[in-house]
Enzyme design. Structure first.
Site, short mmCIF file in Angstrom:
data_model
loop_
_atom_site.label_atom_id
_atom_site.label_comp_id
_atom_site.label_asym_id
_atom_site.label_seq_id
_atom_site.Cartn_x
_atom_site.Cartn_y
_atom_site.Cartn_z
CB SER A 1 -0.89 0.04 1.24
OG SER A 1 -1.54 -1.16 1.41
CB CYS B 1 -14.67 -6.89 18.78
SG CYS B 1 -14.50 -8.48 17.97
CG HIS C 1 -19.38 -8.42 16.81
ND1 HIS C 1 -19.27 -8.67 15.46
CD2 HIS C 1 -18.13 -8.61 17.33
CE1 HIS C 1 -18.01 -8.99 15.16
NE2 HIS C 1 -17.29 -8.96 16.28
P1 A2P Z 1 -2.01 -3.62 3.43
O1 A2P Z 1 -3.32 -2.97 3.03
O2 A2P Z 1 -0.83 -2.92 2.84
O3 A2P Z 1 -2.00 -5.09 3.27
P2 A2P Z 1 -7.50 -5.80 7.76
O4 A2P Z 1 -7.55 -6.04 9.24
O5 A2P Z 1 -8.67 -5.05 7.24
O6 A2P Z 1 -7.24 -7.09 7.02
O7 A2P Z 1 -6.21 -4.87 7.50
C1 A2P Z 1 -4.90 -5.24 7.85
C2 A2P Z 1 -4.00 -4.03 7.82
O8 A2P Z 1 -2.70 -4.44 8.24
C3 A2P Z 1 -3.82 -3.41 6.44
O9 A2P Z 1 -3.66 -2.03 6.58
C4 A2P Z 1 -2.55 -4.07 5.97
O10 A2P Z 1 -1.85 -3.33 5.01
C5 A2P Z 1 -1.76 -4.09 7.25
N1 A2P Z 1 -0.67 -5.07 7.21
C6 A2P Z 1 -0.78 -6.40 6.99
N2 A2P Z 1 0.45 -6.98 7.01
C7 A2P Z 1 1.34 -5.98 7.23
C8 A2P Z 1 2.77 -5.92 7.37
N3 A2P Z 1 3.52 -7.01 7.28
N4 A2P Z 1 3.33 -4.71 7.60
C9 A2P Z 1 2.58 -3.61 7.69
N5 A2P Z 1 1.22 -3.61 7.59
C10 A2P Z 1 0.61 -4.76 7.35
#
Ligand code: A2P
Length: 348
Positions: free
Chosen positions: A40, A134, A248
């Site tokens: 992202s 939650c 929920h």
């Molecule tokens: P990304 O969108 O770049 O994958 P959710 O709980 O809705 O699944 O979101 C998970 C969040 O955690 C997203 O913002 C995701 O980013 C981020 N994320 C997942 N893995 C990593 C990582 N290894 N490092 C940083 N952020 C992460």
């Protein structure tokens, strides 16, 4: 004047809510850092009318930060805890990584706000506040004031859990699966183990074979005891995922030590912080996920005396999993610890 705030998991379902909650509660922010995975990095998100660029999370991300709100899963929280705390940044963590760790406060600000400040105590403070599960938060906002009055002897909970608890991708999967079902097209789920549209299934968290419970059900037991500071309530739960996007619902059967009338329970809950009583018996109208999604408070109704057991009440409780069940509670923890007071709920 303001604080430097980082959001870890800013592109996720809870991450986006962190931003909206901070905005609505006018949290004093000097600099906002939006952090996510490499995937992202470079994307833009709006905060307070301005576009902010998402950065890749690294161990350097916390330099100069006062607060980091984490919601990127347990492994990310574990990996970056040290970097965050060493930088002198308060970590409020929405994952389950540290909830049961000794010395890490597990906080619902309406119930145990005093615990939040312990995270920052000079000697012994670990720099981490854990945001509870939650289902546990939503149940306890309603139950803690009743526990204070009459003492919970036993809680039997049945939950009806929304897709948001499994993250943004699960919410999308529910929408796409519903569309496919209505269009009579095949659909293979990738995030959740089973087809979700027009279906439900017991919670898919890891199965604890020795106990016969899933992890989600045990969280309600263990985390409730830690938050209440009282291990005496006996607690059992059946947690179920239902095809709802973000709130929920919970059916709670609660046996009390001391007598507690239905009228007194209503009186307590009408005055309880963070609670809204919603019901109109003449119209058979009680809280529903569609009433509560986007709302800060936990909604309660249908309180009645359990005719099968003395000293026992049944309650119907609904809360927005992404708000009070996650982002709002975490921001409130930060308010108590860093600002010394809670902002009023902007959207009760
Ligand atoms: P990304 O969108 O770049 O994958 P959710 O709980 O809705 O699944 O979101 C998970 C969040 O955690 C997203 O913002 C995701 O980013 C981020 N994320 C997942 N893995 C990593 C990582 N290894 N490092 C940083 N952020 C992460």
């Amino acid at each position: 004047m303001g604080l430097n705030v980082a959001i870890v998991g800013a592109t996720g379902a809870v991450g986006v809510e962190f931003m909206q909650v901070l905005e609505r509660r006018r949290f004093p922010i000097k600099e906002l850092r939006l952090l996510a995975s490499k995937r992202s990095a470079g994307s833009k998100l709006a905060f307070n009318g301005q576009q902010h660029t998402v950065q890749e999370l690294t161990a350097e991300s916390f330099k100069g930060c006062d607060l980091a709100l984490f919601s990127a899963g347990s492994s990310v929280s574990k990996q970056y805890r040290e970097a965050c705390v060493k930088a002198g940044c308060l970590m409020v963590d929405n994952s389950s990584a540290f909830r049961m760790e000794d010395g890490v406060p597990l906080v619902v600000p309406e119930i145990n706000p005093g615990e939040a400040v312990k995270a920052l105590q000079k000697n012994g403070g670990k720099g981490v506040i854990a945001n509870p599960n939650c289902v546990t938060i939503i149940a306890l906002v309603a139950l803690a004031p009743l526990h204070k009055e009459a003492g919970i002897r036993r809680l039997v909970a049945a939950t009806y859990q929304a897709s948001s608890g499994a993250g943004h991708a699960a919410m999308v999967e529910l929408q796409e699966g519903t569309r496919a079902f209505l269009d009579n097209k095949p659909f293979t789920p990738k995030v959740l183990p089973w087809p979700y549209a027009f279906n439900l299934f017991p919670h898919n968290s890891p199965w604890m074979e020795d106990k016969g419970y899933c992890e989600e059900e045990m969280k309600l037991l263990k985390e409730s005891h830690k938050i209440l500071g009282d291990t005496s309530p006996r607690i059992t739960a059946t947690c179920v995922r239902v095809p709802i996007l973000r709130s929920h619902s919970e059916a709670l059967n609660v046996e009390f030590v001391k007598p507690l009338s239905v009228a007194r329970a209503y009186e307590i809950l009408r005055q309880a912080p963070g609670v809204t009583v919603l019901e109109d018996r003449s119209k058979n109208r009680w809280p529903m996920p569609m009433d509560v999604s986007g709302k800060d408070n936990v909604y309660v109704g249908r309180i009645r005396a359990d005719h099968s057991n003395p000293n026992t009440l049944d309650l119907w409780v609904v809360g927005d999993q992404l708000l009070k069940g996650a982002a709002l509670n975490a921001v409130q923890c930060a308010e108590v610890a860093l600002l010394g007071k809670l902002a009023p709920n902007a959207n009760p």
